[in-house]
Design a protein around this motif. Structure first.
Motif, PDB file in Angstrom:
ATOM      1  N   GLY A   1       0.874  -1.169   0.000  1.00 13.61           N
ATOM      2  CA  GLY A   1       0.000   0.000   0.000  1.00 13.61           C
ATOM      3  C   GLY A   1       0.907   1.213   0.000  1.00 13.61           C
ATOM      4  O   GLY A   1       2.115   1.076   0.165  1.00 13.61           O
ATOM      5  N   PRO A   2       0.388   2.403  -0.172  1.00 18.95           N
ATOM      6  CA  PRO A   2       1.268   3.538  -0.495  1.00 18.95           C
ATOM      7  C   PRO A   2       1.862   4.316   0.666  1.00 18.95           C
ATOM      8  O   PRO A   2       2.592   5.269   0.421  1.00 18.95           O
ATOM      9  CB  PRO A   2       0.337   4.445  -1.313  1.00 18.95           C
ATOM     10  CG  PRO A   2      -1.021   4.189  -0.743  1.00 18.95           C
ATOM     11  CD  PRO A   2      -1.033   2.739  -0.345  1.00 18.95           C
ATOM     12  N   THR A   3       1.590   3.964   1.905  1.00 22.60           N
ATOM     13  CA  THR A   3       2.024   4.818   3.013  1.00 22.60           C
ATOM     14  C   THR A   3       2.896   4.079   4.021  1.00 22.60           C
ATOM     15  O   THR A   3       2.973   2.847   4.022  1.00 22.60           O
ATOM     16  CB  THR A   3       0.814   5.400   3.774  1.00 22.60           C
ATOM     17  OG1 THR A   3       0.186   4.340   4.518  1.00 22.60           O
ATOM     18  CG2 THR A   3      -0.198   6.021   2.826  1.00 22.60           C
TER      19      THR A   3
ATOM     20  N   HIS B   1      -2.546 -10.399   1.765  1.00 22.81           N
ATOM     21  CA  HIS B   1      -2.463  -8.986   2.171  1.00 22.81           C
ATOM     22  C   HIS B   1      -2.466  -8.180   0.877  1.00 22.81           C
ATOM     23  O   HIS B   1      -1.583  -8.345   0.034  1.00 22.81           O
ATOM     24  CB  HIS B   1      -1.171  -8.716   2.954  1.00 22.81           C
ATOM     25  CG  HIS B   1      -1.117  -7.344   3.549  1.00 22.81           C
ATOM     26  ND1 HIS B   1      -1.500  -7.079   4.845  1.00 22.81           N
ATOM     27  CD2 HIS B   1      -0.735  -6.153   3.031  1.00 22.81           C
ATOM     28  CE1 HIS B   1      -1.349  -5.785   5.099  1.00 22.81           C
ATOM     29  NE2 HIS B   1      -0.880  -5.202   4.004  1.00 22.81           N
ATOM     30  N   ASN B   2      -3.476  -7.353   0.690  1.00 22.62           N
ATOM     31  CA  ASN B   2      -3.534  -6.606  -0.561  1.00 22.62           C
ATOM     32  C   ASN B   2      -4.000  -5.182  -0.321  1.00 22.62           C
ATOM     33  O   ASN B   2      -4.162  -4.757   0.818  1.00 22.62           O
ATOM     34  CB  ASN B   2      -4.420  -7.313  -1.594  1.00 22.62           C
ATOM     35  CG  ASN B   2      -5.835  -7.540  -1.089  1.00 22.62           C
ATOM     36  OD1 ASN B   2      -6.320  -6.815  -0.229  1.00 22.62           O
ATOM     37  ND2 ASN B   2      -6.503  -8.548  -1.628  1.00 22.62           N
ATOM     38  N   GLY B   3      -4.197  -4.431  -1.406  1.00 21.68           N
ATOM     39  CA  GLY B   3      -4.600  -3.034  -1.310  1.00 21.68           C
ATOM     40  C   GLY B   3      -4.732  -2.455  -2.697  1.00 21.68           C
ATOM     41  O   GLY B   3      -3.948  -2.760  -3.598  1.00 21.68           O
ATOM     42  N   THR B   4      -5.697  -1.602  -2.870  1.00 23.22           N
ATOM     43  CA  THR B   4      -6.016  -1.076  -4.196  1.00 23.22           C
ATOM     44  C   THR B   4      -4.888  -0.252  -4.808  1.00 23.22           C
ATOM     45  O   THR B   4      -4.657  -0.296  -6.005  1.00 23.22           O
ATOM     46  CB  THR B   4      -7.293  -0.203  -4.116  1.00 23.22           C
ATOM     47  OG1 THR B   4      -8.342  -0.984  -3.551  1.00 23.22           O
ATOM     48  CG2 THR B   4      -7.707   0.302  -5.474  1.00 23.22           C
ATOM     49  N   PHE B   5      -4.164   0.490  -3.987  1.00 24.00           N
ATOM     50  CA  PHE B   5      -3.189   1.442  -4.525  1.00 24.00           C
ATOM     51  C   PHE B   5      -1.743   1.018  -4.290  1.00 24.00           C
ATOM     52  O   PHE B   5      -0.857   1.850  -4.164  1.00 24.00           O
ATOM     53  CB  PHE B   5      -3.450   2.832  -3.935  1.00 24.00           C
ATOM     54  CG  PHE B   5      -4.765   3.414  -4.382  1.00 24.00           C
ATOM     55  CD1 PHE B   5      -4.912   3.902  -5.671  1.00 24.00           C
ATOM     56  CD2 PHE B   5      -5.849   3.431  -3.525  1.00 24.00           C
ATOM     57  CE1 PHE B   5      -6.127   4.426  -6.095  1.00 24.00           C
ATOM     58  CE2 PHE B   5      -7.077   3.952  -3.935  1.00 24.00           C
ATOM     59  CZ  PHE B   5      -7.217   4.447  -5.234  1.00 24.00           C
ATOM     60  N   ARG B   6      -1.491  -0.284  -4.265  1.00 24.58           N
ATOM     61  CA  ARG B   6      -0.103  -0.705  -4.086  1.00 24.58           C
ATOM     62  C   ARG B   6       0.653  -0.766  -5.405  1.00 24.58           C
ATOM     63  O   ARG B   6       1.856  -1.001  -5.414  1.00 24.58           O
ATOM     64  CB  ARG B   6      -0.045  -2.047  -3.366  1.00 24.58           C
ATOM     65  CG  ARG B   6      -0.623  -3.212  -4.126  1.00 24.58           C
ATOM     66  CD  ARG B   6      -0.896  -4.367  -3.154  1.00 24.58           C
ATOM     67  NE  ARG B   6      -1.329  -5.581  -3.827  1.00 24.58           N
ATOM     68  CZ  ARG B   6      -2.550  -5.792  -4.298  1.00 24.58           C
ATOM     69  NH1 ARG B   6      -3.454  -4.821  -4.209  1.00 24.58           N
ATOM     70  NH2 ARG B   6      -2.882  -6.929  -4.868  1.00 24.58           N
ATOM     71  N   GLY B   7      -0.021  -0.544  -6.527  1.00 26.83           N
ATOM     72  CA  GLY B   7       0.647  -0.545  -7.821  1.00 26.83           C
ATOM     73  C   GLY B   7       0.709   0.837  -8.420  1.00 26.83           C
ATOM     74  O   GLY B   7       0.153   1.075  -9.499  1.00 26.83           O
ATOM     75  N   ASN B   8       1.351   1.787  -7.737  1.00 30.35           N
ATOM     76  CA  ASN B   8       1.405   3.182  -8.184  1.00 30.35           C
ATOM     77  C   ASN B   8       2.523   3.345  -9.216  1.00 30.35           C
ATOM     78  O   ASN B   8       3.675   3.596  -8.883  1.00 30.35           O
ATOM     79  CB  ASN B   8       1.631   4.095  -6.978  1.00 30.35           C
ATOM     80  CG  ASN B   8       1.571   5.560  -7.338  1.00 30.35           C
ATOM     81  OD1 ASN B   8       1.542   5.936  -8.502  1.00 30.35           O
ATOM     82  ND2 ASN B   8       1.580   6.409  -6.330  1.00 30.35           N
ATOM     83  N   ASN B   9       2.172   3.198 -10.482  1.00 32.40           N
ATOM     84  CA  ASN B   9       3.192   3.202 -11.534  1.00 32.40           C
ATOM     85  C   ASN B   9       3.902   4.540 -11.678  1.00 32.40           C
ATOM     86  O   ASN B   9       5.087   4.584 -12.035  1.00 32.40           O
ATOM     87  CB  ASN B   9       2.566   2.785 -12.860  1.00 32.40           C
ATOM     88  CG  ASN B   9       2.228   1.303 -12.865  1.00 32.40           C
ATOM     89  OD1 ASN B   9       3.087   0.472 -13.123  1.00 32.40           O
ATOM     90  ND2 ASN B   9       0.988   0.967 -12.546  1.00 32.40           N
ATOM     91  N   HIS B  10       3.197   5.646 -11.437  1.00 27.15           N
ATOM     92  CA  HIS B  10       3.875   6.945 -11.480  1.00 27.15           C
ATOM     93  C   HIS B  10       4.998   6.993 -10.439  1.00 27.15           C
ATOM     94  O   HIS B  10       6.082   7.535 -10.698  1.00 27.15           O
ATOM     95  CB  HIS B  10       2.877   8.073 -11.223  1.00 27.15           C
ATOM     96  CG  HIS B  10       1.925   8.288 -12.362  1.00 27.15           C
ATOM     97  ND1 HIS B  10       0.870   9.171 -12.290  1.00 27.15           N
ATOM     98  CD2 HIS B  10       1.869   7.749 -13.603  1.00 27.15           C
ATOM     99  CE1 HIS B  10       0.204   9.156 -13.430  1.00 27.15           C
ATOM    100  NE2 HIS B  10       0.792   8.300 -14.246  1.00 27.15           N
ATOM    101  N   ALA B  11       4.739   6.416  -9.266  1.00 31.30           N
ATOM    102  CA  ALA B  11       5.770   6.378  -8.224  1.00 31.30           C
ATOM    103  C   ALA B  11       6.906   5.430  -8.603  1.00 31.30           C
ATOM    104  O   ALA B  11       8.070   5.681  -8.264  1.00 31.30           O
ATOM    105  CB  ALA B  11       5.162   5.968  -6.890  1.00 31.30           C
TER     106      ALA B  11
END
Length: 427
Positions: free
Chosen positions: A111-113, A295-305
């Motif tokens: 996830g992103p944080t 363990h998953n999350g919608t925004f763990r694939g942030n390609n811009h990052a």
């Protein structure tokens, strides 16, 4: 300052907002170590997104890579599907960061944080060991979600959970009580004694330098002994490098010079390069026992990052960047020591390591007043510690000598102004 714009935040944004209270202006532009507000006033940024902007604002190399990717309709969101940017990040991170440091980790995108990576680490440690408890340390800060909050020391933040925070045991961090008390002898006695009420935990989680907790830097010997204790008892060692990592303490990982190899490492903030949300959890390969999707999350694939994160690793392809950080770190710490010596009324102490440093003042409220005065004079920095007793310097790692010197001048002028005002009040 535009009162109209500030009223929008007062009327429409939640009372939970904080940084816009400390820095009451509307920012419109940022570049390198500088920010500008809508009135055109220039500020030096000694805050760096609380460690999320170690490479400064709008790094030109990262920005160019990202703009090119967007203009070519590169994928933005993809959950954890396979994408070219993710593959490139994984390979570059392994080749540039892990292999040269003789580190072998699987990379998880939780996830992103920062709090996401901590939650995944705690969850995995419990899954691997079958144990429930986690040992954390006084003044540690690991995030604001329930699991991460349970291993965070700050009473104000813990109270915000609204429920009991369980299955954790807090032990004293290095020098928490005094320089003479061996906090690890105390900890190990709890593990050895069947009457202590402390079960053998799944993991211990710590920051090598505590950021929000007051810029407390653990001694290398203390950290080495923590690792030894963990190995003796079969406890997993989790290092939270969300804020202290990515060069902030002088090396890419904050634990490199210590000579330890954590079982799990938590990273976020500047791993994304230029402030885009990204977090990774580094896992010793034999501990990677997740079932797919467990363990998953919608925004763990942030390609811009992934694009900017990969571009940021070019700073680490040789040792020049790291050497520059370490050289300037000496200048920063010498400046803090001089301020403490020249202004005894501060009742100050220089603290920290690398570009993660500050001055702790025994005078109640003084650190906050220095930070507020510095903002008025065009420098952004925040306070930390359980009583906001530390004003801390977090400049971007890319800052030049001119920026440092100007920042030092503003900080010293702010200290003099606050001490002068205090003297007038007390005389």
């Amino acid at each position: 300052m535009s009162q109209t714009n500030m009223k929008i935040f007062e009327e429409l944004e939640s009372e939970v907002r904080s940084y816009c209270r400390s820095f009451p202006t509307v920012f419109t532009k940022a570049k390198g170590y500088k920010m500008w507000d809508e009135d055109g006033k220039e500020y030096l940024d000694f805050f760096a997104g609380a460690g999320a902007l170690n490479y400064g604002h709008n790094d030109p190399h990262m920005k160019a890579k990202l703009v090119d990717y967007i203009l070519n309709d590169g994928i933005t969101h993809s959950l954890d599907m396979a994408t070219a940017p993710k593959a490139e990040f994984l390979k570059t991170f392994n080749d540039v960061i892990l292999k040269p440091r003789n580190l072998d980790y699987k990379v998880m995108f939780p996830g992103p944080t920062g709090t996401n990576t901590v939650e995944s680490a705690l969850k995995l440690a419990r899954k691997v060991t079958g144990r429930t408890d986690i040992i954390s340390f006084t003044n540690g800060f690991h995030g604001m979600t329930i699991g991460a909050l349970s291993v965070t020391g700050n009473a104000f933040k813990r109270k915000g959970a609204g429920i009991p925070l369980q299955n954790t045991v807090t032990m004293p961090y290095d020098s928490f009580v005094s320089e003479s008390l061996d906090t690890l002898e105390y900890l190990e006695r709890f593990l050895e004694d069947g009457g202590s009420g402390v079960e053998i935990p799944a993991a211990m989680i710590l920051e090598t330098v505590q950021g929000e907790g007051g810029i407390n830097a653990a001694r290398f010997e203390w950290l080495q002994r923590v690792e030894q204790i963990c190995k003796r008892w079969g406890i997993l060692l989790i290092v939270d490098d969300v804020q202290a990592g990515i060069g902030r303490t002088g090396t890419f990982f904050s634990f490199e010079k210590v000579g330890i190899k954590p079982d799990i490492v938590c990273m976020s903030k500047s791993i994304g390069g230029m402030g885009l949300p990204l977090a990774i959890t580094l896992i010793r390969p034999d501990l990677d026992i997740w079932a797919p999707g467990e363990h998953n999350g919608t925004f763990r694939g942030n390609n811009h990052a992934f694009i900017t994160a990969t571009a940021s690793l070019s700073y680490w392809e040789d040792d020049k960047f790291e050497k520059d950080i370490q050289e300037r770190s000496k200048r920063i710490y010498s400046f803090l020591e001089r301020i403490v010596a020249d202004y005894p009324e501060l009742e100050g102490e220089a603290k920290g390591r690398g570009y993660m440093v500050g001055i702790a003042s025994q005078v109640d409220g003084l650190a906050s007043k220095v930070a507020a005065e510095a903002f008025e004079r065009g420098l952004i920095m925040e306070t930390s510690g359980p009583n906001d007793e530390v004003f801390k310097l977090f400049p971007p790692l890319t800052i030049d000598d001119e920026g440092l010197n100007k920042g030092f001048e503003i900080i010293e002028d702010s200290v003099k102004a606050v001490l002068g005002a205090r003297e007038l009040v007390t005389s």
